[in-house]
Design a protein around this motif. Structure first.
Motif, PDB file in Angstrom:
ATOM      1  N   TRP A  13       0.847  -1.404   0.080  1.00  0.00           N
ATOM      2  CA  TRP A  13      -0.014   0.004  -0.100  1.00  0.00           C
ATOM      3  C   TRP A  13       0.840   1.291   0.236  1.00  0.00           C
ATOM      4  O   TRP A  13       0.665   2.152  -0.517  1.00  0.00           O
ATOM      5  CB  TRP A  13      -1.014   0.058   1.487  1.00  0.00           C
ATOM      6  CG  TRP A  13      -2.058   0.906   1.344  1.00  0.00           C
ATOM      7  CD1 TRP A  13      -1.802   2.270   1.641  1.00  0.00           C
ATOM      8  CD2 TRP A  13      -3.512   0.945   0.840  1.00  0.00           C
ATOM      9  NE1 TRP A  13      -3.015   3.124   1.512  1.00  0.00           N
ATOM     10  CE2 TRP A  13      -4.074   2.204   1.209  1.00  0.00           C
ATOM     11  CE3 TRP A  13      -4.111  -0.202   0.398  1.00  0.00           C
ATOM     12  CZ2 TRP A  13      -5.402   2.400   1.151  1.00  0.00           C
ATOM     13  CZ3 TRP A  13      -5.445   0.023   0.192  1.00  0.00           C
ATOM     14  CH2 TRP A  13      -6.029   1.459   0.355  1.00  0.00           C
ATOM     15  N   ASN A  73      -8.966   4.187   2.528  1.00  0.00           N
ATOM     16  CA  ASN A  73      -8.378   3.734   3.750  1.00  0.00           C
ATOM     17  C   ASN A  73      -9.294   4.352   4.979  1.00  0.00           C
ATOM     18  O   ASN A  73      -9.880   3.605   5.712  1.00  0.00           O
ATOM     19  CB  ASN A  73      -6.812   4.400   4.081  1.00  0.00           C
ATOM     20  CG  ASN A  73      -6.347   3.926   5.022  1.00  0.00           C
ATOM     21  OD1 ASN A  73      -6.693   3.128   5.880  1.00  0.00           O
ATOM     22  ND2 ASN A  73      -4.808   4.110   5.097  1.00  0.00           N
ATOM     23  N   LEU A  87      -2.713   0.337   7.252  1.00  0.00           N
ATOM     24  CA  LEU A  87      -2.448   0.980   6.083  1.00  0.00           C
ATOM     25  C   LEU A  87      -2.092   2.387   6.172  1.00  0.00           C
ATOM     26  O   LEU A  87      -2.727   3.099   6.732  1.00  0.00           O
ATOM     27  CB  LEU A  87      -3.870   0.756   5.155  1.00  0.00           C
ATOM     28  CG  LEU A  87      -4.186  -0.612   4.956  1.00  0.00           C
ATOM     29  CD1 LEU A  87      -5.642  -0.591   4.103  1.00  0.00           C
ATOM     30  CD2 LEU A  87      -3.083  -1.386   4.240  1.00  0.00           C
TER      31      LEU A  87
END
Ligand code: CTP
Ligand code: K
Ligand code: MG
Length: 185
Positions: A13, A73, A87
């Motif tokens: 990510w 997110n 993340l």
């Protein structure tokens, strides 16, 4: 998302804004070359494969993706109660560092390819797969120092340096097969 899955997901990510620019540049490429056709030592400084348009489009695509990833997110964290920090969230400085750094790493690699007698499109195993990662991490370190040090832990860096060459080979073979790229590297 615990343990290894969280580690790999977090690492990839964090690198996504650096992965997209090269592919966007391939799709948007064309137009004036950055080196303006100039040569050094009888060879092009960079070559026709590094253009202003491709570089700008690649950088914009990487930054735009980072902004989109931040939105996803936030949505995912709210919906499934994802633990904060699994993340990474990209500050704009980090987004720009990763995206522009990836492009500059790729440009630096072309410079080295021309200096070592490799024509446009020639492969340079190792460099081809990691130039943009090194460029992205370095510029992110300059533009967003604290974020970069906190985000790219040794474990995530290990994942990045193992997984990126694999992902790079796979995406470039696909790009070649669908006719978007002239060479499968
Ligand atoms: N591209 C671009 N600008 C960039 C990077 C890429 O316009 N900064 C476009 C060019 O059309 C280029 C294509 O994307 O031909 C593929 O990128 P790449 O494989 O990096 O370039 P090559 O043409 O293989 O040239 P080089 O040997 O210098 O890497
Ligand atoms: K390249
Ligand atoms: Mg190439």
């Amino acid at each position: 998302m615990a343990g290894l899955v969280g580690l790999v997901a977090g690492a990839l990510w964090a690198m996504l804004p650096a992965y997209v620019p090269n592919n966007a540049a391939v799709l948007a490429g064309g137009g004036a070359p950055i080196d303006g056709g100039r040569t050094w030592g009888g060879r092009r400084i960079l070559g026709d494969g590094k253009t202003w348009r491709g570089t700008a489009a690649g950088t914009l695509a990487g930054v735009a993706l980072a902004v989109a990833l931040n939105a996803v997110n936030a949505l995912v964290a709210d919906t499934v109660g994802l633990a904060a920090g699994v993340l990474p969230v990209f500050p704009l400085t980090a987004a720009l560092g990763l995206a522009l750094g990836a492009m500059l790493g790729d440009i630096g690699a072309s410079f080295l390819k021309r200096r070592t007698g490799r024509e446009r499109g020639a492969s340079f195993p190792g460099l081809d797969q990691l130039d943009f990662v090194v460029g992205a991490l370095l510029l992110s370190l300059v533009l967003a120092t604290d974020w970069t040090l906190a985000t790219f832990t040794p474990a995530r860096l290990a994942v990045v340096f193992v997984a990126t060459p694999v992902l790079h080979v796979v995406t470039n073979v696909i790009a070649y097969l669908i006719g978007a790229k002239n060479e499968p590297w």
